[in-house]
Design a protein around this motif. Structure first.
Motif, PDB file in Angstrom:
ATOM      1  N   THR A   1      59.761   1.033  18.737  1.00 23.23           N
ATOM      2  CA  THR A   1      59.715  -0.021  17.732  1.00 23.23           C
ATOM      3  C   THR A   1      60.880   0.187  16.765  1.00 23.23           C
ATOM      4  OG1 THR A   1      57.306   0.011  17.873  1.00 23.23           O
ATOM      5  CG2 THR A   1      58.272  -1.145  15.999  1.00 23.23           C
ATOM      6  N   THR A   2      61.623  -0.887  16.474  1.00 25.18           N
ATOM      7  CA  THR A   2      62.789  -0.772  15.600  1.00 25.18           C
ATOM      8  C   THR A   2      62.650  -1.704  14.394  1.00 25.18           C
ATOM      9  OG1 THR A   2      63.997  -2.465  16.839  1.00 25.18           O
ATOM     10  CG2 THR A   2      64.306  -0.177  17.522  1.00 25.18           C
ATOM     11  N   ALA A   3      63.440  -1.428  13.370  1.00 24.38           N
ATOM     12  CA  ALA A   3      63.530  -2.292  12.190  1.00 24.38           C
ATOM     13  C   ALA A   3      65.006  -2.437  11.843  1.00 24.38           C
ATOM     14  CB  ALA A   3      62.759  -1.685  11.015  1.00 24.38           C
ATOM     15  N   PRO A   4      65.443  -3.635  11.427  1.00 26.09           N
ATOM     16  CA  PRO A   4      66.880  -3.893  11.221  1.00 26.09           C
ATOM     17  C   PRO A   4      67.543  -2.962  10.217  1.00 26.09           C
ATOM     18  CG  PRO A   4      65.619  -5.936  11.168  1.00 26.09           C
ATOM     19  CD  PRO A   4      64.624  -4.828  11.181  1.00 26.09           C
ATOM     20  N   HIS A   5      66.839  -2.591   9.149  1.00 27.04           N
ATOM     21  CA  HIS A   5      67.477  -1.824   8.077  1.00 27.04           C
ATOM     22  C   HIS A   5      67.084  -0.345   8.101  1.00 27.04           C
ATOM     23  CE1 HIS A   5      68.873  -5.611   6.500  1.00 27.04           C
ATOM     24  NE2 HIS A   5      67.631  -6.065   6.423  1.00 27.04           N
TER      25      HIS A   5
ATOM     26  N   ALA B   1      64.943   7.081  22.654  1.00 29.88           N
ATOM     27  CA  ALA B   1      65.541   5.924  21.973  1.00 29.88           C
ATOM     28  C   ALA B   1      67.065   5.980  22.037  1.00 29.88           C
ATOM     29  CB  ALA B   1      65.063   5.879  20.522  1.00 29.88           C
ATOM     30  N   TYR B   2      67.644   7.158  21.773  1.00 35.47           N
ATOM     31  CA  TYR B   2      69.105   7.282  21.822  1.00 35.47           C
ATOM     32  C   TYR B   2      69.632   7.212  23.250  1.00 35.47           C
ATOM     33  CZ  TYR B   2      69.733   8.200  16.877  1.00 35.47           C
ATOM     34  OH  TYR B   2      69.775   8.058  15.510  1.00 35.47           O
ATOM     35  N   GLN B   3      68.806   7.604  24.232  1.00 39.97           N
ATOM     36  CA  GLN B   3      69.240   7.493  25.612  1.00 39.97           C
ATOM     37  C   GLN B   3      69.345   6.029  26.033  1.00 39.97           C
ATOM     38  OE1 GLN B   3      69.935  10.352  26.899  1.00 39.97           O
ATOM     39  NE2 GLN B   3      70.492   9.844  28.996  1.00 39.97           N
ATOM     40  N   ILE B   4      68.478   5.174  25.467  1.00 43.25           N
ATOM     41  CA  ILE B   4      68.518   3.748  25.770  1.00 43.25           C
ATOM     42  C   ILE B   4      69.764   3.123  25.149  1.00 43.25           C
ATOM     43  CG2 ILE B   4      67.345   1.527  25.436  1.00 43.25           C
ATOM     44  CD1 ILE B   4      66.027   3.435  27.455  1.00 43.25           C
ATOM     45  N   HIS B   5      69.951   3.328  23.824  1.00 37.83           N
ATOM     46  CA  HIS B   5      71.132   2.792  23.132  1.00 37.83           C
ATOM     47  C   HIS B   5      71.203   3.411  21.742  1.00 37.83           C
ATOM     48  CE1 HIS B   5      74.030  -0.067  21.398  1.00 37.83           C
ATOM     49  NE2 HIS B   5      74.323  -0.386  22.643  1.00 37.83           N
ATOM     50  N   THR B   6      72.414   3.616  21.252  1.00 37.94           N
ATOM     51  CA  THR B   6      72.588   4.216  19.927  1.00 37.94           C
ATOM     52  C   THR B   6      71.895   3.396  18.852  1.00 37.94           C
ATOM     53  OG1 THR B   6      74.716   5.152  20.581  1.00 37.94           O
ATOM     54  CG2 THR B   6      74.299   4.948  18.229  1.00 37.94           C
ATOM     55  N   ASP B   7      72.001   2.061  18.917  1.00 38.74           N
ATOM     56  CA  ASP B   7      71.372   1.219  17.899  1.00 38.74           C
ATOM     57  C   ASP B   7      69.854   1.332  17.927  1.00 38.74           C
ATOM     58  OD1 ASP B   7      73.770   0.364  16.942  1.00 38.74           O
ATOM     59  OD2 ASP B   7      73.796  -1.536  18.049  1.00 38.74           O
ATOM     60  N   VAL B   8      69.286   1.491  19.120  1.00 35.39           N
ATOM     61  CA  VAL B   8      67.830   1.657  19.222  1.00 35.39           C
ATOM     62  C   VAL B   8      67.413   2.939  18.516  1.00 35.39           C
ATOM     63  CG1 VAL B   8      65.888   1.964  20.816  1.00 35.39           C
ATOM     64  CG2 VAL B   8      67.704   0.345  21.370  1.00 35.39           C
ATOM     65  N   GLY B   9      68.164   4.024  18.731  1.00 35.67           N
ATOM     66  CA  GLY B   9      67.852   5.285  18.063  1.00 35.67           C
ATOM     67  C   GLY B   9      68.011   5.203  16.560  1.00 35.67           C
ATOM     68  N   ASN B  10      69.118   4.622  16.110  1.00 35.68           N
ATOM     69  CA  ASN B  10      69.384   4.562  14.673  1.00 35.68           C
ATOM     70  C   ASN B  10      68.358   3.726  13.922  1.00 35.68           C
ATOM     71  OD1 ASN B  10      71.632   6.180  14.870  1.00 35.68           O
ATOM     72  ND2 ASN B  10      73.086   4.496  14.963  1.00 35.68           N
ATOM     73  N   ARG B  11      67.760   2.730  14.593  1.00 34.15           N
ATOM     74  CA  ARG B  11      66.825   1.821  13.917  1.00 34.15           C
ATOM     75  C   ARG B  11      65.364   2.083  14.277  1.00 34.15           C
ATOM     76  NH1 ARG B  11      70.579  -3.525  15.104  1.00 34.15           N
ATOM     77  NH2 ARG B  11      72.285  -2.947  13.711  1.00 34.15           N
ATOM     78  N   ALA B  12      65.095   3.189  14.963  1.00 32.96           N
ATOM     79  CA  ALA B  12      63.731   3.476  15.407  1.00 32.96           C
ATOM     80  C   ALA B  12      62.817   3.790  14.226  1.00 32.96           C
ATOM     81  CB  ALA B  12      63.738   4.649  16.385  1.00 32.96           C
ATOM     82  N   ILE B  13      61.617   3.210  14.252  1.00 30.91           N
ATOM     83  CA  ILE B  13      60.620   3.507  13.217  1.00 30.91           C
ATOM     84  C   ILE B  13      59.290   3.949  13.821  1.00 30.91           C
ATOM     85  CG2 ILE B  13      61.613   1.969  11.474  1.00 30.91           C
ATOM     86  CD1 ILE B  13      59.447  -0.089  12.258  1.00 30.91           C
ATOM     87  N   GLY B  14      59.114   3.766  15.133  1.00 29.93           N
ATOM     88  CA  GLY B  14      57.865   4.146  15.773  1.00 29.93           C
ATOM     89  C   GLY B  14      57.990   4.111  17.282  1.00 29.93           C
ATOM     90  N   ALA B  15      56.953   4.617  17.958  1.00 27.90           N
ATOM     91  CA  ALA B  15      56.979   4.656  19.424  1.00 27.90           C
ATOM     92  C   ALA B  15      55.580   4.429  19.973  1.00 27.90           C
ATOM     93  CB  ALA B  15      57.527   6.004  19.907  1.00 27.90           C
ATOM     94  N   ARG B  16      55.548   3.828  21.157  1.00 25.46           N
ATOM     95  CA  ARG B  16      54.298   3.669  21.904  1.00 25.46           C
ATOM     96  C   ARG B  16      54.489   4.319  23.269  1.00 25.46           C
ATOM     97  NH1 ARG B  16      50.655  -0.261  20.387  1.00 25.46           N
ATOM     98  NH2 ARG B  16      50.217  -0.837  22.553  1.00 25.46           N
ATOM     99  N   VAL B  17      53.590   5.237  23.617  1.00 27.21           N
ATOM    100  CA  VAL B  17      53.638   5.919  24.907  1.00 27.21           C
ATOM    101  C   VAL B  17      52.368   5.567  25.667  1.00 27.21           C
ATOM    102  CG1 VAL B  17      53.699   8.152  26.084  1.00 27.21           C
ATOM    103  CG2 VAL B  17      55.052   7.804  24.013  1.00 27.21           C
ATOM    104  N   ASN B  18      52.563   4.926  26.831  1.00 25.46           N
ATOM    105  CA  ASN B  18      51.434   4.467  27.649  1.00 25.46           C
ATOM    106  C   ASN B  18      50.498   3.560  26.851  1.00 25.46           C
ATOM    107  OD1 ASN B  18      52.438   6.095  29.777  1.00 25.46           O
ATOM    108  ND2 ASN B  18      51.351   7.869  28.954  1.00 25.46           N
ATOM    109  N   GLY B  19      51.110   2.729  25.974  1.00 22.85           N
ATOM    110  CA  GLY B  19      50.346   1.763  25.207  1.00 22.85           C
ATOM    111  C   GLY B  19      49.710   2.301  23.944  1.00 22.85           C
ATOM    112  N   VAL B  20      49.893   3.593  23.638  1.00 25.13           N
ATOM    113  CA  VAL B  20      49.289   4.229  22.463  1.00 25.13           C
ATOM    114  C   VAL B  20      50.383   4.575  21.466  1.00 25.13           C
ATOM    115  CG1 VAL B  20      47.917   6.172  21.623  1.00 25.13           C
ATOM    116  CG2 VAL B  20      47.426   5.169  23.870  1.00 25.13           C
TER     117      VAL B  20
END
Length: 466
Positions: A196-200, A160-179
């Protein structure tokens, strides 16, 4: 720990060609002449290393059965490999004019600059950088098929942080290969990762225990420092006020000139920065208060302070409401809850950590560094609108449905289970349930334990404070 027969790159040749297709043509020719060693072919051209290095690597069984390593690359790839990405002066070139390789190496260099700015000191920067110097990389994909290179063992948070700092800071979940997977899940080469991110949403301090990349570690620490700044300033002011009153300093009579002198002496740029340093544990409030008393020397307030110092009562306790944010945290080792006798540990750069006074971990830490401990810490008297974790250990007969009965009683007492683990004792026919329950305070916890203790299968229940 290898024998000489296992070292396959004692002999090595480098083949430098003019164009990229010729790299693969040379590879095919070599594989036609000599047998390749299975599993020893690496294509760093299609998937470059994180620092921009590109080459084809293959190990062949040469004459007389001797293994020989070949590296095949173009002249431009050879210059990068020999002289490094800095030789191209990429940091002076506009991103729009860079090819794909140059953009990747440019972003890698930019990440080093960002880490330098966001690190608290040189030692922290070195800690970040050495993680990424020679990573054993895995290669994963974004949903749009962009390749992302990460060190082996990197998690969804690192991605998430490799993609963008905001993506990392707002991350709440992840899907790997659709799971759907936890954010701490380690990634494997070829995984398709979606965050998956959330604004707050905000970074979790626990992420620092499992992230592998320096960029993620630096960004998380930077976010934690800046997010908790208002709470740290408020805590620092409370601690300094308490220490100042103990020295007889009239807090409201400290003039701006005194504050300016304090900032010069401490090297801070503002009053808020000084207070935040105290709240984060970087400075000891009592030491700053003594400096303030010295700064008052020669002013009317100084005489008043010296006269009052001998008769001044100790300042008011630091009041814990449980909603202070990152500036005040509750220790996981003893899980303090309202009603417990507590003490505070000022950890450098991390704010105030609250322990119970009976905590064995707290006693060990206090023996090492007593100056960083506050005994004047108390819970607020008002009704706290939140729940606190408390750990209980239940010994019960290992009967069918015992866990369900325990969980039902905890629910009936208006509590919730945050974590549970069990350990069987076959020789005694008992089972130990280690449960973290969420309660509002000691009275609520006593009610929970009373409900559980009435179950016929329960042999013993006790609270764990360390």
């Amino acid at each position: 720990h290898l024998s000489f027969s296992q070292v396959l790159d004692v002999y090595g040749f480098r083949v430098v060609v003019r164009t990229l297709p010729q790299c693969y043509l040379a590879l095919g020719t070599l594989h036609g002449l000599f047998k390749p060693v299975p599993g020893k072919f690496k294509d760093y051209i299609a998937i470059p290393k994180v620092n921009g290095y590109q080459s084809l690597h293959t190990t062949l069984i040469g004459p007389f059965g001797t293994p020989v390593e070949f590296q095949i690359r173009t002249e431009e790839m050879h210059r990068v490999a020999e002289s490094g990405v800095a030789a191209h002066w990429l940091y002076k070139i506009d991103d729009a004019s860079l090819n794909d390789l140059q953009q990747r190496t440019h972003s890698w260099m930019q990440s080093l600059v960002e880490m330098q700015h966001q690190s608290g000191d040189a030692a922290e920067f070195l800690e970040h950088v050495k993680i990424d110097l020679f990573p054993d990389a895995v290669y994963v994909f974004t949903p749009k098929s962009r390749i992302v290179s990460l060190p082996r063992g990197a998690t969804a948070v690192d991605f998430a942080y490799q993609i963008h700092t905001d993506v990392g800071n707002r991350a709440i979940g992840a899907r790997v290969n659709g799971v759907t997977v936890p954010l701490r899940s380690a990634l494997k080469s070829g995984d398709i990762v979606e965050i998956t991110t959330a604004p707050h949403s905000k970074p979790n301090p626990n992420w620092l225990t499992f992230v592998h990349t320096a960029k993620a570690r630096a960004e998380i620490r930077h976010a934690l420092r800046t997010t908790g700044l208002p709470e740290s300033i408020a805590l620092g002011e409370q601690l300094l006020r308490q220490a100042s009153v103990a020295l007889g300093i009239a807090w409201g009579k400290v003039e701006p000139a005194v504050w300016e002198r304090m900032m010069r002496e401490t090297g801070t740029h503002s009053r808020d920065e000084l207070l935040a340093d105290i709240g984060l544990g970087r400075r000891i409030a009592a030491v700053v208060a003594r400096r303030m008393l010295a700064a008052l020397e020669g002013t009317p307030a100084h005489g008043e302070a010296l006269a009052a110092a001998s008769r001044a009562p100790v300042g008011q306790s630091v009041i814990i409401h449980g909603t202070e944010g990152m500036a005040v945290q509750l220790a996981k080792c003893c899980c303090p809850i309202p009603g417990d006798q507590i003490a505070g540990h000022l950890r450098k750069g991390s704010g105030l950590m609250i322990h119970t006074t009976e905590c064995a971990t707290a006693r060990r830490l206090r023996a090492k560094d007593p100056e960083r401990w506050l005994d004047d810490v108390a819970w607020a008297d008002d009704d706290m609108q939140r729940v606190f974790d408390a750990r209980v250990l239940i010994t019960a007969r290992n009967e069918r449905g015992v866990l369900g009965h325990v969980a039902a009683e905890i629910t009936r007492s208006e509590s919730n289970i945050a974590k549970i683990s069990s350990q069987d004792e076959p020789e005694t026919g008992l089972v130990e349930l280690d449960i973290v329950v969420q309660v509002s305070g000691r009275v609520h916890l006593a009610s929970v334990m009373r409900h559980v203790k009435h179950l016929p299968a329960v042999v013993r229940i006790q609270r764990v404070k360390g």
